[in-house]
Enzyme design. Structure first.
Site, PDB file in Angstrom:
ATOM      1  N   GLY A  77       0.742  -1.323   0.044  1.00 55.46           N
ATOM      2  CA  GLY A  77       0.092   0.087   0.017  1.00 55.46           C
ATOM      3  C   GLY A  77       0.929   1.174   0.172  1.00 55.46           C
ATOM      4  O   GLY A  77       1.096   1.756   1.191  1.00 55.46           O
TER       5      GLY A  77
ATOM      6  N   SER B 282       0.878   3.818  -3.489  1.00 48.85           N
ATOM      7  CA  SER B 282       0.466   4.979  -4.359  1.00 48.85           C
ATOM      8  C   SER B 282      -1.010   5.356  -3.569  1.00 48.85           C
ATOM      9  O   SER B 282      -1.718   4.472  -2.985  1.00 48.85           O
ATOM     10  CB  SER B 282       0.343   4.548  -5.343  1.00 48.85           C
ATOM     11  OG  SER B 282       1.554   4.055  -6.073  1.00 48.85           O
TER      12      SER B 282
ATOM     13  N   SER C  17      -1.716  -3.659  -6.214  1.00 48.94           N
ATOM     14  CA  SER C  17      -1.992  -4.814  -6.909  1.00 48.94           C
ATOM     15  C   SER C  17      -2.386  -5.987  -6.006  1.00 48.94           C
ATOM     16  O   SER C  17      -1.675  -6.038  -5.118  1.00 48.94           O
ATOM     17  CB  SER C  17      -0.881  -4.857  -7.616  1.00 48.94           C
ATOM     18  OG  SER C  17      -0.386  -3.957  -8.611  1.00 48.94           O
TER      19      SER C  17
ATOM     20  N   GLU D 219      15.245  -5.299  -4.774  1.00 52.20           N
ATOM     21  CA  GLU D 219      15.764  -6.356  -6.007  1.00 52.20           C
ATOM     22  C   GLU D 219      16.216  -5.266  -7.229  1.00 52.20           C
ATOM     23  O   GLU D 219      16.283  -5.695  -8.018  1.00 52.20           O
ATOM     24  CB  GLU D 219      14.528  -6.823  -6.531  1.00 52.20           C
ATOM     25  CG  GLU D 219      13.757  -8.059  -5.581  1.00 52.20           C
ATOM     26  CD  GLU D 219      12.751  -8.932  -6.176  1.00 52.20           C
ATOM     27  OE1 GLU D 219      12.236  -8.446  -7.108  1.00 52.20           O
ATOM     28  OE2 GLU D 219      12.992 -10.116  -6.032  1.00 52.20           O
TER      29      GLU D 219
ATOM     30  N   GLU E  35      10.436   9.105 -15.611  1.00 50.98           N
ATOM     31  CA  GLU E  35      10.933  10.681 -15.297  1.00 50.98           C
ATOM     32  C   GLU E  35      11.733  10.620 -14.036  1.00 50.98           C
ATOM     33  O   GLU E  35      12.780  11.333 -14.026  1.00 50.98           O
ATOM     34  CB  GLU E  35       9.571  11.314 -15.152  1.00 50.98           C
ATOM     35  CG  GLU E  35       8.980  11.628 -16.465  1.00 50.98           C
ATOM     36  CD  GLU E  35       8.195  10.486 -16.728  1.00 50.98           C
ATOM     37  OE1 GLU E  35       7.554  10.603 -18.135  1.00 50.98           O
ATOM     38  OE2 GLU E  35       8.133   9.500 -16.198  1.00 50.98           O
TER      39      GLU E  35
END
Length: 390
Positions: free
Chosen positions: A129, A131, A163, A248, A375
Site C-alpha cells: 500500500g 500509491s 496490486s 531487488e 521521469e
C-alpha cells in the site's frame, strides 16, 4: 574481463538445475492460473513451500528465510535458469520481493515469525500500500493518516493501484504519523491485515486485465492496527519505503534483458518490424546485457551503484516499449487482437502466450511506471551521474 563463472558458481547452477529437473511442476499439475499477484493456487503454494524448504525460494536470504546466503552472482544464475525455462520467479512478487524483504531488514523477530516466514512459505500473501490518488511517484506526498492512540494506531485514508489487494492477507501500508513534519519525515510503515474492520478493497479493471482483476483501490475508515504492527521506527518509514523499492534493484535489469532477448528471437530479420528497428533492438539488447554485467560485477565487489541501476531500468523498460510499439505499428489491425483470441496464458508463467501486440505494448508501461517512473529515473541520472542541479 572475465566472461565465464568460476567452478563454485557453476556447481551452484548445477545443483539448482537438478532441483528444477526433479521438482518443477508440469502443465498437468499447474491447472489453475493465479487470478492476481496476491493469489496463490494450491499447486503454487506447494511449489513455493518446496522451494522454501530447499533453500531455492530466494537464495540470497538466510536459510531460515528460504535461502542459502547466496551472493549476487549466484542470485543472477538462479534467475537466469528460471528465465531459461520461461518460469515466473514467484506468484506473489510484492510479498516475497518487497514485503518479506522489508521485514527481514527492518522487522522485529516476532514480525518475521508471524508475517515474513508465512509469506515466504506461501501460507499467506501480501500486497503493498504505497500509491494514493494524489501521491504516486511522489510517495512523500501521501495523506493516509495513522494516529497513535495508546497501544494502537487508527488509520484513515485511501490507496490506489494496490496490486492484488483483494486476494492479500496483509498490506504493508505507508501512512503519515506526523502531519507537521517535512514531507519525507513523519511517515511510518504498518502491517494491516485485510480482514480488519474498516478496510474496504475494490478491485478494478485495466486494459491489460479484462478477465482477471489485479488493481485495487483500498479505503481505510477508522481502522485499528496494533502498535506492534509498526515496521521499523515511528515517523521513520521513509527508510523502509526506499529500502522496499530497492530490494531487488541490483537484478531488476535482468527481467528487461530477458524480455528484449525474447523479442529478438521473435522478430527475426524478416519478422514484423523494419530492418533498422530490428537492428536497434539487437543493439539495445547487447547494451543492456553488457551494462548489466558490469553492474553485476560491481555489486559482487560490494559497490551499490543506485544511479547505475536507474540507467539500466530506463534503458531496459524503454527499449522493450519501443520494440513492441514498432511491432504494433507494423502488424496493422491484427495487432489489436485480444489474447483470448490469439493465444492462452500458462499457469506457470504469467506472461501471455501469443498475445496481441496491443496488449503487449500496453503492458510495457508497467516497466516505465512501477518501481520509479522513467521521469524519476532521469532525475536520478541527471543529479547523481551528470551532476546537474535539481
Amino acid at each position: 574481463m572475465q566472461l565465464t563463472f568460476d567452478e563454485t558458481v557453476e556447481a551452484f547452477r548445477a545443483e539448482f538445475v537438478a532441483f528444477l529437473d526433479e521438482h518443477l511442476p508440469d502443465e498437468s499439475e499447474a491447472t489453475e492460473r493465479a487470478r492476481s499477484t496476491s493469489h496463490l493456487p494450491e499447486w503454487a503454494r506447494r511449489w513455493q513451500r518446496l522451494q522454501f524448504d530447499n533453500g531455492w525460494l530466494a537464495p540470497g536470504y538466510p536459510p531460515e528465510f528460504g535461502g542459502r546466503d547466496a551472493g549476487v552472482i549466484e542470485q543472477y544464475v538462479h534467475r537466469e535458469e528460471l528465465a531459461r525455462r520461461g518460469i515466473y520467479e514467484n506468484f506473489n512478487p510484492q510479498g516475497l520481493g518487497i514485503i518479506a524483504a522489508s521485514l527481514i531488514t527492518f522487522g522485529s523477530a516476532e514480525q518475521q515469525r508471524r508475517w515474513a516466514i508465512p509469506i515466504l512459505r506461501g501460507d499467506m500473501t501480501a500486497s503493498l500500500g504505497m500509491s494514493e490518488p494524489g501521491a504516486g511517484s511522489d510517495l512523500a506526498g501521501l495523506r493516509t493518516r495513522a494516529v497513535l492512540d495508546g497501544d494502537r494506531f487508527v488509520v484513515n485514508g485511501q490507496k490506489v493501484w494496490t496490486s492484488g489487494a483483494h486476494d492479500a492477507d496483509v498490506l504493508l501500508t505507508f501512512v503519515r504519523t506526523d502531519p507537521d513534519a517535512v514531507k519525507h519525515r513523519g511517515i511510518s510503515a504498518l502491517l494491516i491485515p485485510t480482514d480488519s474492520p474498516g478496510v474496504q478493497r475494490r478491485p478494478f479493471a485495466s486494459v491489460c486485465d479484462r478477465d482477471d482483476l489485479d488493481f485495487n483501490e483500498v479505503f481505510f475508515v477508522d481502522v485499528e492496527v496494533p502498535a506492534e504492527n509498526l515496521v521499523g521506527e515511528l515517523h521513520k518509514g521513509w527508510a523502509v519505503a526506499t529500502g522496499s523499492l530497492g530490494h531487488e534493484r541490483t537484478l531488476l535489469w535482468l527481467a528487461f534483458a530477458d524480455r528484449l532477448g525474447n523479442l529478438v528471437d521473435e522478430f527475426e530479420p524478416d519478422g514484423p518490424v523494419q530492418a533498422d528497428q530490428y537492428a536497434t533492438l539487437i543493439m539495445d539488447n547487447y547494451a543492456l546485457r553488457l551494462l548489466g554485467s558490469g553492474a553485476l560485477a560491481a555489486a559482487a565487489r560490494g559497490v551499490d551503484d543506485v544511479a547505475g541501476m536507474s540507467v539500466l531500468k530506463l534503458l531496459g523498460s524503454e527499449a522493450a516499449q519501443r520494440a513492441t510499439e514498432a511491432a504494433l505499428d507494423a502488424s496493422g489491425p491484427g495487432g489489436l487482437a485480444h489474447p483470448g483470441v490469439t493465444g492462452r496464458r500458462s499457469a506457470l508463467n504469467l506472461e501471455d502466450v501469443a498475445a496481441g501486440w496491443f496488449d503487449r505494448y500496453v503492458r510495457t508501461f508497467a516497466g516505465t511506471i512501477a518501481g520509479g517512473t522513467s521521469e524519476i529515473q532521469r532525475n536520478i541520472i541527471a543529479e547523481r551521474v551528470l551532476g546537474l542541479p535539481r
